[in-house]
Write an enzyme that holds these catalytic residues in place. Structure first.
Site, mmCIF file in Angstrom:
data_model
loop_
_atom_site.group_PDB
_atom_site.id
_atom_site.type_symbol
_atom_site.label_atom_id
_atom_site.label_comp_id
_atom_site.label_asym_id
_atom_site.label_seq_id
_atom_site.Cartn_x
_atom_site.Cartn_y
_atom_site.Cartn_z
ATOM 1 N N HIS A 57 36.227 42.134 37.291
ATOM 2 C CA HIS A 57 37.484 41.393 37.168
ATOM 3 C C HIS A 57 38.273 41.921 35.969
ATOM 4 O O HIS A 57 37.696 42.215 34.928
ATOM 5 C CB HIS A 57 37.164 39.909 36.981
ATOM 6 C CG HIS A 57 38.358 39.054 36.737
ATOM 7 N ND1 HIS A 57 39.323 38.836 37.698
ATOM 8 C CD2 HIS A 57 38.745 38.354 35.649
ATOM 9 C CE1 HIS A 57 40.251 38.026 37.209
ATOM 10 N NE2 HIS A 57 39.931 37.729 35.962
ATOM 11 N N HIS A 132 46.963 42.852 30.548
ATOM 12 C CA HIS A 132 46.333 41.533 30.612
ATOM 13 C C HIS A 132 46.658 40.803 29.322
ATOM 14 O O HIS A 132 45.866 40.762 28.385
ATOM 15 C CB HIS A 132 44.818 41.633 30.805
ATOM 16 C CG HIS A 132 44.187 40.309 31.120
ATOM 17 N ND1 HIS A 132 43.013 39.882 30.539
ATOM 18 C CD2 HIS A 132 44.577 39.311 31.958
ATOM 19 C CE1 HIS A 132 42.698 38.684 31.011
ATOM 20 N NE2 HIS A 132 43.635 38.317 31.874
#
Length: 305
Positions: A57, A132
């Site tokens: 992930h 991110h």
């Protein structure tokens, strides 16, 4: 994390790579870097959608640049907060969800990669970066690292899932797709029937890379697979119990044909979770405090299952 058909059909993985002194592998030695090549012959003709394939992930987030601008994936409130000294250092503790590079993940057996990308404000070169919260490495650098591994391991197949795009117009998309073409060339697998894809057919065509592109732009290129071919339902919970129930439910309800399926075995921190563990970060707040048991893997994105 890419669990297709039976999530409980676990692949028997050995050491990352421990050849014996003679340079050959015994039957009991399985090198994770070549686990697909090491599968028994009766699995070579099985559709890839019938295999349970390990994934990660936020696969790129092993490094983010705390000196970079806050990413366009964040709210204006976060961007304003980031002007305060040390805020980006705290953000980094929650943005990093991996501790292995692409190469290290590949050598450990990971074959599905969750990718989020963005242009960077003020970057005149039109480069695309992983993102991110904070900006990571250039996508090009990551692709080259992956291609280097694939060249050395010609029977390994990977899934690159480009599922989030930020601050990207048509020019940026064209630049990204060109980079993908330049990096992988003939290794790219054209979109086709999911059921027709087996290890043997891919090996015969020397194809190693499936690119999933969650944007209408995929229609312009035959080697881009539509995002709907690889749904990834998300539990959005900090509860291990709720996560397991969600995974069991979504796996049982998934389409039996026509697509792959991602089982996201991850816990997602809420605002109050972050507030409580602000200084400790993701690893200390969620990863260390949530384990299946002494015999099972962590559910967190910090570790793969």
């Amino acid at each position: 994390m890419l669990a297709v058909r039976k999530a409980r059909r676990k692949l028997r993985m050995g050491t990352i790579c421990s050849p014996n002194p003679s340079g050959t592998k015994t039957s009991s030695e399985v090198c994770n870097a070549d686990w697909m090549a090491s599968l028994p012959p009766h699995l070579h003709n099985l559709p890839l959608s019938n295999l349970a394939i390990p994934g990660s992930h936020d696969s790129f987030s092993y490094w983010v640049d705390e000196k970079s601008p806050v990413g366009p994936d964040q709210t204006q409130a976060i961007k304003r907060l980031a002007r305060i000294s040390l805020v980006k250092k705290l953000m980094k503790k929650w943005s990093v969800t991996q501790n292995l590079t692409f190469r290290e993940q590949l050598e450990a057996g990971i074959r599905y990669f969750d990718l989020r990308v963005s242009s960077k404000p003020g970057d005149a070169d039109q480069e695309i970066y992983f993102i991110h919260g904070l900006f990571g490495i250039k996508v090009w650098d990551g692709l080259m690292e992956i291609d280097s591994f694939l060249t050395q391991h010609p029977q390994e197949i990977i899934f690159l899932d480009f599922n989030h795009f930020y601050a990207m117009d048509e020019t940026h998309h064209k630049c990204l797709v060109l980079r993908i073409q330049e990096a992988f060339g003939n290794k790219l697998c054209p979109a086709c029937s999911v059921e027709s894809l087996t290890l043997r057919t891919l090996w015969e065509k020397n194809c190693q890379v499936l690119i999933f592109y969650h944007c209408p732009f995929y229609k312009q290129y035959p080697f881009l697979w539509p995002g709907k071919k690889i749904p990834a339902p998300w539990a959005n919970t900090t509860s291990v119990r709720k996560l397991i129930l969600f995974l069991e439910t979504t796996l049982s309800e998934r389409a039996s044909r026509g697509s792959f399926h991602v089982s996201q075995a991850i816990l997602t921190p809420r605002v109050k979770t972050i507030a409580r563990g602000l200084v400790g970060g993701l690893k200390n707040t969620l990863v260390h405090s949530n384990r299946w048991n002494s015999h099972g893997p962590s559910l967190l994105s910090q570790e793969r299952s």
